[in-house]
Design an enzyme around this catalytic site. Sequence first.
Site, PDB file in Angstrom:
ATOM      1  N   ASP A  29      -7.569  -0.779   5.276  1.00  0.00           N
ATOM      2  CA  ASP A  29      -7.366  -0.171   4.019  1.00  0.00           C
ATOM      3  C   ASP A  29      -8.165  -0.766   3.170  1.00  0.00           C
ATOM      4  OD1 ASP A  29      -5.514   1.627   5.003  1.00  0.00           O
ATOM      5  OD2 ASP A  29      -3.796   0.464   4.487  1.00  0.00           O
ATOM      6  N   THR A  37       7.881  -9.949  -1.535  1.00  0.00           N
ATOM      7  CA  THR A  37       8.238 -11.280  -1.062  1.00  0.00           C
ATOM      8  C   THR A  37       7.992 -12.267  -1.818  1.00  0.00           C
ATOM      9  OG1 THR A  37       5.890 -11.446  -0.152  1.00  0.00           O
ATOM     10  CG2 THR A  37       7.743 -10.409   1.214  1.00  0.00           C
ATOM     11  N   HIS A  57      -9.168   8.312   8.365  1.00  0.00           N
ATOM     12  CA  HIS A  57      -9.628   8.663   9.615  1.00  0.00           C
ATOM     13  C   HIS A  57      -9.965   9.943  10.128  1.00  0.00           C
ATOM     14  CE1 HIS A  57      -6.606   5.344  10.243  1.00  0.00           C
ATOM     15  NE2 HIS A  57      -5.682   6.137  10.048  1.00  0.00           N
ATOM     16  N   GLN A  63      -5.458   7.792   5.083  1.00  0.00           N
ATOM     17  CA  GLN A  63      -4.383   7.041   5.929  1.00  0.00           C
ATOM     18  C   GLN A  63      -3.454   6.599   4.728  1.00  0.00           C
ATOM     19  OE1 GLN A  63      -7.696   5.904   5.412  1.00  0.00           O
ATOM     20  NE2 GLN A  63      -7.488   3.679   4.605  1.00  0.00           N
ATOM     21  N   THR A  75       0.953  -1.457  -0.005  1.00  0.00           N
ATOM     22  CA  THR A  75      -0.004  -0.020   0.074  1.00  0.00           C
ATOM     23  C   THR A  75       0.936   1.425  -0.028  1.00  0.00           C
ATOM     24  OG1 THR A  75      -1.644  -1.266   1.051  1.00  0.00           O
ATOM     25  CG2 THR A  75      -1.808   1.216   1.247  1.00  0.00           C
ATOM     26  N   CYS A 120       0.320   8.003   9.674  1.00  0.00           N
ATOM     27  CA  CYS A 120      -0.572   8.707   8.902  1.00  0.00           C
ATOM     28  C   CYS A 120      -1.223   9.665  10.094  1.00  0.00           C
ATOM     29  CB  CYS A 120      -1.728   7.881   8.368  1.00  0.00           C
ATOM     30  SG  CYS A 120      -2.103   6.550   9.021  1.00  0.00           S
TER      31      CYS A 120
END
Length: 349
Positions: free
Chosen positions: A178, A36, A226, A310, A13, A144
Amino acid sequence: MAVIRVAINGYGTIGKRVADAVAAQDDMEIVGVTKTSPSFGCDLAVRKGYPLYCTFDDSAKISAFAAEGYSCTGGLSDLLSACDIIIDCSPGKVGADNLAKYEAAGVKSIFQGGEKHSLTGLSYTSSANHQQNLGADCTRVVSCNTTGLSRTLMPLHNHCSEIGGISVNCVMIRRAADPGDSSKGPINAIKPVLKVPSHHGPDVMTVQPDIRINSLAVAVPTTIMHVHAMTVELPEGHGLTQDSILQMWHDSPRIIIMNGAKTRITTTAEVMELARDIGRTWGDLHEIFVWEDGVSLNENTLYYFQAIHQESDVIPENVDAIRALMNTEVEWEISVAKTDAAIAKFNNI
Ligand code: NAD
């Protein structure tokens, strides 16, 4: 001046957004991003033209990418040998292992707000402590929420610091997950953070220790933004009015002020729709959104609400933090202006 070679460890993200913001600047370039294992996120890196590396040096893990049709340039050690600075965008709490690898390679590093201040001993927001970070080997861009708090509190702090400073109490109404996250909650509850005060407010003191601040936090079932409900005690003799505070924020970077009643932007849903309407990539809003008609000054007590996207408010801060650690821009305002002008081009606004 040589272009700064930037690597991203953790292309999720935050990582994918930081990569684009860095690539938009003329004084830095992306030399590689890590995943990964092969997943749909690799396609985005390929489309953007970012060299793809594996998060690990394990040869079996590296060759797993080729098996799924992705060209993987190497492991983390290879990426570290190709960069001047690495932005760690891994999930919170894996930082300590990663930091040891960066230090062993002699590469500067920037962590995110999921890590504790104690990992790096230094934290960063553009408006609070750019100069303190100049030339440092390692820092942490605060979360954030803390970034959002710093944006609107720093102008008030700067105005009041000589006459007693500000004291802040805030309630953080936090998104549960998210939009791209299917594993977190709550989906049917309001969940108070029972560690009181929550870490969010006091974290501001890692970038500006003279702001006295405490916070409570609750998680609510939404994925977009938020909201902070703020109460700020101003010192006697502050000389501010509601209008002068609004003007102060208007003149500060990365803050948007709108009147909810006039614009009919009265909730976070409309704020996010605005971000999409103005063509922001991923519907991001790097700025902190303050409702003009939610601001009220009652003698020495200031009340206001602000909304925080965020996934994106910390993105430009990472770009400024690169310039601080690489010691290529001493003045935070100049870095912010440069960062935002370059981002605005790809944001199509
Ligand atoms: P994310 O889960 O979306 O992305 C993390 C990425 O790192 C994934 O691609 C994952 O595969 C990869 N990864 C896993 N283990 C790794 C390791 N050991 N080393 C390197 N990469 C690894 O997470 P995110 O939301 O992008 O969060 C990254 C950091 O940014 C966290 O510290 C988080 O607290 C912070 N942050 C997140 C937000 C937000 O709203 N998402 C906002 C501000 C700060």
